[in-house]
Write an enzyme that holds these catalytic residues in place. Structure first.
Site, mmCIF file in Angstrom:
data_model
loop_
_atom_site.group_PDB
_atom_site.id
_atom_site.type_symbol
_atom_site.label_atom_id
_atom_site.label_comp_id
_atom_site.label_asym_id
_atom_site.label_seq_id
_atom_site.Cartn_x
_atom_site.Cartn_y
_atom_site.Cartn_z
ATOM 1 N N CYS A 1 41.373 -38.009 -12.165
ATOM 2 C CA CYS A 1 42.286 -37.308 -12.505
ATOM 3 C C CYS A 1 43.206 -37.774 -13.181
ATOM 4 O O CYS A 1 44.117 -37.787 -13.778
ATOM 5 C CB CYS A 1 42.818 -36.800 -11.569
ATOM 6 S SG CYS A 1 41.559 -35.693 -10.014
ATOM 7 N N HIS B 1 50.168 -34.602 -12.677
ATOM 8 C CA HIS B 1 48.283 -34.393 -11.713
ATOM 9 C C HIS B 1 48.621 -32.840 -11.379
ATOM 10 O O HIS B 1 49.672 -32.832 -10.211
ATOM 11 C CB HIS B 1 47.783 -35.096 -12.057
ATOM 12 C CG HIS B 1 46.390 -35.010 -10.962
ATOM 13 N ND1 HIS B 1 45.537 -33.715 -12.092
ATOM 14 C CD2 HIS B 1 45.672 -35.263 -9.954
ATOM 15 C CE1 HIS B 1 44.402 -33.266 -10.794
ATOM 16 N NE2 HIS B 1 44.340 -34.386 -9.713
ATOM 17 N N ASN C 1 43.432 -27.643 -9.192
ATOM 18 C CA ASN C 1 42.911 -28.882 -9.655
ATOM 19 C C ASN C 1 41.660 -28.998 -10.822
ATOM 20 O O ASN C 1 41.095 -29.389 -10.248
ATOM 21 C CB ASN C 1 43.486 -29.416 -8.284
ATOM 22 C CG ASN C 1 42.682 -31.042 -8.986
ATOM 23 O OD1 ASN C 1 42.625 -31.877 -9.985
ATOM 24 N ND2 ASN C 1 42.899 -32.361 -7.740
HETATM 25 N N1 COA Z 1 41.792 -22.148 5.109
HETATM 26 C C1 COA Z 1 42.290 -22.287 6.367
HETATM 27 N N2 COA Z 1 42.772 -23.184 6.917
HETATM 28 C C2 COA Z 1 42.341 -24.735 6.272
HETATM 29 C C3 COA Z 1 41.769 -24.880 4.486
HETATM 30 C C4 COA Z 1 41.758 -23.610 4.658
HETATM 31 N N3 COA Z 1 41.924 -23.964 3.139
HETATM 32 N N4 COA Z 1 41.488 -25.900 5.127
HETATM 33 C C5 COA Z 1 41.793 -26.713 6.528
HETATM 34 N N5 COA Z 1 42.309 -26.312 6.966
HETATM 35 C C6 COA Z 1 42.810 -26.050 8.148
HETATM 36 C C7 COA Z 1 41.872 -27.126 9.255
HETATM 37 O O1 COA Z 1 40.996 -27.048 9.154
HETATM 38 C C8 COA Z 1 43.273 -28.201 10.098
HETATM 39 O O2 COA Z 1 43.199 -26.736 11.069
HETATM 40 P P1 COA Z 1 43.297 -27.450 12.562
HETATM 41 O O3 COA Z 1 44.750 -28.573 12.994
HETATM 42 O O4 COA Z 1 42.728 -26.603 13.381
HETATM 43 O O5 COA Z 1 42.130 -28.869 12.798
HETATM 44 C C9 COA Z 1 44.872 -26.968 9.131
HETATM 45 O O6 COA Z 1 44.175 -26.351 8.080
HETATM 46 C C10 COA Z 1 45.940 -28.217 9.235
HETATM 47 O O7 COA Z 1 44.607 -29.028 8.306
HETATM 48 P P2 COA Z 1 45.274 -30.268 7.411
HETATM 49 O O8 COA Z 1 44.072 -31.285 6.419
HETATM 50 O O9 COA Z 1 46.197 -31.235 8.341
HETATM 51 O O10 COA Z 1 45.873 -29.587 6.066
HETATM 52 P P3 COA Z 1 46.783 -29.920 5.424
HETATM 53 O O11 COA Z 1 48.103 -29.809 5.258
HETATM 54 O O12 COA Z 1 46.824 -31.463 4.944
HETATM 55 O O13 COA Z 1 46.348 -29.634 3.908
HETATM 56 C C11 COA Z 1 44.484 -30.454 1.758
HETATM 57 C C12 COA Z 1 44.918 -29.802 3.204
HETATM 58 C C13 COA Z 1 43.292 -31.311 1.085
HETATM 59 C C14 COA Z 1 45.170 -29.139 1.203
HETATM 60 C C15 COA Z 1 45.988 -31.502 1.840
HETATM 61 O O14 COA Z 1 45.612 -32.272 2.450
HETATM 62 C C16 COA Z 1 45.689 -32.121 -0.024
HETATM 63 O O15 COA Z 1 46.305 -31.356 -0.128
HETATM 64 N N6 COA Z 1 45.640 -32.931 0.096
HETATM 65 C C17 COA Z 1 45.285 -33.950 -1.078
HETATM 66 C C18 COA Z 1 44.107 -33.333 -2.277
HETATM 67 C C19 COA Z 1 44.364 -33.855 -3.742
HETATM 68 O O16 COA Z 1 45.114 -33.350 -4.416
HETATM 69 N N7 COA Z 1 42.854 -34.475 -3.623
HETATM 70 C C20 COA Z 1 42.501 -34.550 -5.358
HETATM 71 C C21 COA Z 1 43.777 -35.906 -5.464
HETATM 72 S S1 COA Z 1 43.551 -35.961 -7.097
#
Ligand code: COA
Length: 337
Positions: A118, A264, A294
């Site tokens: 990215c 980004h 993204n």
């Molecule tokens: N829909 C519903 N629930 C979801 C979900 C979705 N699409 N994705 C994850 N969950 C759930 C999880 O299973 C978890 O459930 P649990 O509490 O029962 O275990 C809950 O939501 C919370 O998950 P968590 O991982 O803590 O969520 P988050 O707020 O951290 O969001 C991301 C997850 C992936 C969106 C976030 O961590 C993120 O944006 N990370 C960076 C990723 C990124 O930028 N990647 C590219 C970089 S270039």
């Protein structure tokens, strides 16, 4: 009172973008994984993303390039160097840059692909600047970022598949003397396993061990992408403001003197935290993640194109483009548009 250092930099002579026509909304994801529009909107800021309906990646890149060439009012034959940032090329060889060169009819130019995930557009911009500055044969660079994340996204993994979209954008660049320019680029390979995808087979006919060498990397499901979302989130919220600050320091400018920061587009919460850490208001941050999700290296130039089209970025503005992503990589580039 700022003390901006003038130096040799870049002139962004033309810009362009291309998104595939097909759009997948959050509601479409709710049909294939256990998710909802509400969860995706609140946790990421994403509403829709464009997904290839068969258009190859080089097709998107070539259309964006043609738009940038027309905007710059030059001919394809004027291009001396094509740099394409992509982590989702159509082929391992030929390169995406050679395919785009063929499509736009710019034969004769140098053509090179870079893969910095990215962060690719920032790396490419800085590379272009260095070629323009040091090589008498390079007067015009076409920098393209083209990505089809749909190629390696695992559409059974709800925590990652909802994030990504496809798209491309391009800049035509020339050298500019006595202007604002600075860059800060870096990488941290110790985070290599946090964002990974492997589209190559590891077997060969001579191999007699079936076990993988332990490379301290995730065991990947076929070629699919895997990510440690929380680790990436932590990394991004630090790397983004840090890169902006380092690039600002080098340019002798403070973040609040920038007219716009184009980050980004990975998660709106990452951008909000970064803005807070930088002490700048969200008005300064250019965010179109709701439209496109993204799109990896293409996300920054696509957002830049929309900001120009909507009058949020104007000629003469002081801009910072800041990226972070797989590798792990991070970079910020500051220039005057
Ligand atoms: N829909 C519903 N629930 C979801 C979900 C979705 N699409 N994705 C994850 N969950 C759930 C999880 O299973 C978890 O459930 P649990 O509490 O029962 O275990 C809950 O939501 C919370 O998950 P968590 O991982 O803590 O969520 P988050 O707020 O951290 O969001 C991301 C997850 C992936 C969106 C976030 O961590 C993120 O944006 N990370 C960076 C990723 C990124 O930028 N990647 C590219 C970089 S270039």
């Amino acid at each position: 009172m700022s003390d901006i250092k003038m130096t040799t930099g870049i002139n962004v002579k033309g810009i362009g973008k291309c998104l595939p026509e097909m759009i997948a909304a959050n509601e479409d994801f709710a049909k294939i994984v256990d998710t909802s529009d509400e969860w995706i909107t609140q946790r990421t800021g994403i509403k829709t993303r464009h997904i290839s309906n068969g258009e190859p990646n080089y097709y998107l890149g070539a259309r964006a390039a043609e738009m940038a060439i027309a905007d710059a009012d030059i001919q394809p034959s004027d291009i001396d160097l094509i740099i394409v940032a992509t982590c989702t090329p159509d082929f391992y060889t030929p390169s995406e840059s050679c395919l785009i060169q063929r499509e736009i009819g710019a034969s004769g130019s140098m053509a090179i692909d870079i893969n910095c995930a990215c962060t690719g557009f920032d790396y490419g911009l800085d590379m272009a600047k260095r070629y323009l500055q040091s090589d008498d044969d390079v007067h015009t660079v076409l920098l393209v970022a083209a990505e089809e994340l749909s190629k390696f996204v695992d559409y059974t993994d709800r925590s990652s598949c909802i994030l990504f979209g496809d798209g491309a954008a391009a800049f035509v660049l020339e050298k500019r003397e006595n202007t604002l320019y600075s860059s800060y680029l870096g990488a941290d390979g110790t985070g290599a396993s946090f964002l990974a995808a492997r589209a190559l087979r590891s077997e060969n006919v001579f191999r007699n061990n079936k076990e993988e060498f332990d490379m301290n990397m995730p065991q990947l499901k076929e070629h699919f992408f895997t990510q440690e979302g929380k680790e990436v989130y932590k990394f991004a919220t630090k790397a983004l403001p840090n890169a902006v600050l380092k690039a600002c320091e080098k340019a002798g400018i403070s973040p609040d003197e920038l007219d716009a920061i184009v980050p980004h587009q990975a998660n709106v919460r990452i951008i909000e935290t970064a803005a807070k850490n930088l002490g700048v208001s969200m008005d300064k941050m250019v965010v179109y993640i709701d439209r496109y999700g993204n799109t990896s290296s293409a996300s920054i130039p696509i957002a830049f194109c929309d900001a120009v089209a909507e009058g949020r970025i104007k000629r003469g503005d002081k801009i910072c483009l800041v990226g972070f992503g797989g590798g792990l990589t991070y970079a910020a580039v500051i220039f005057e548009y």
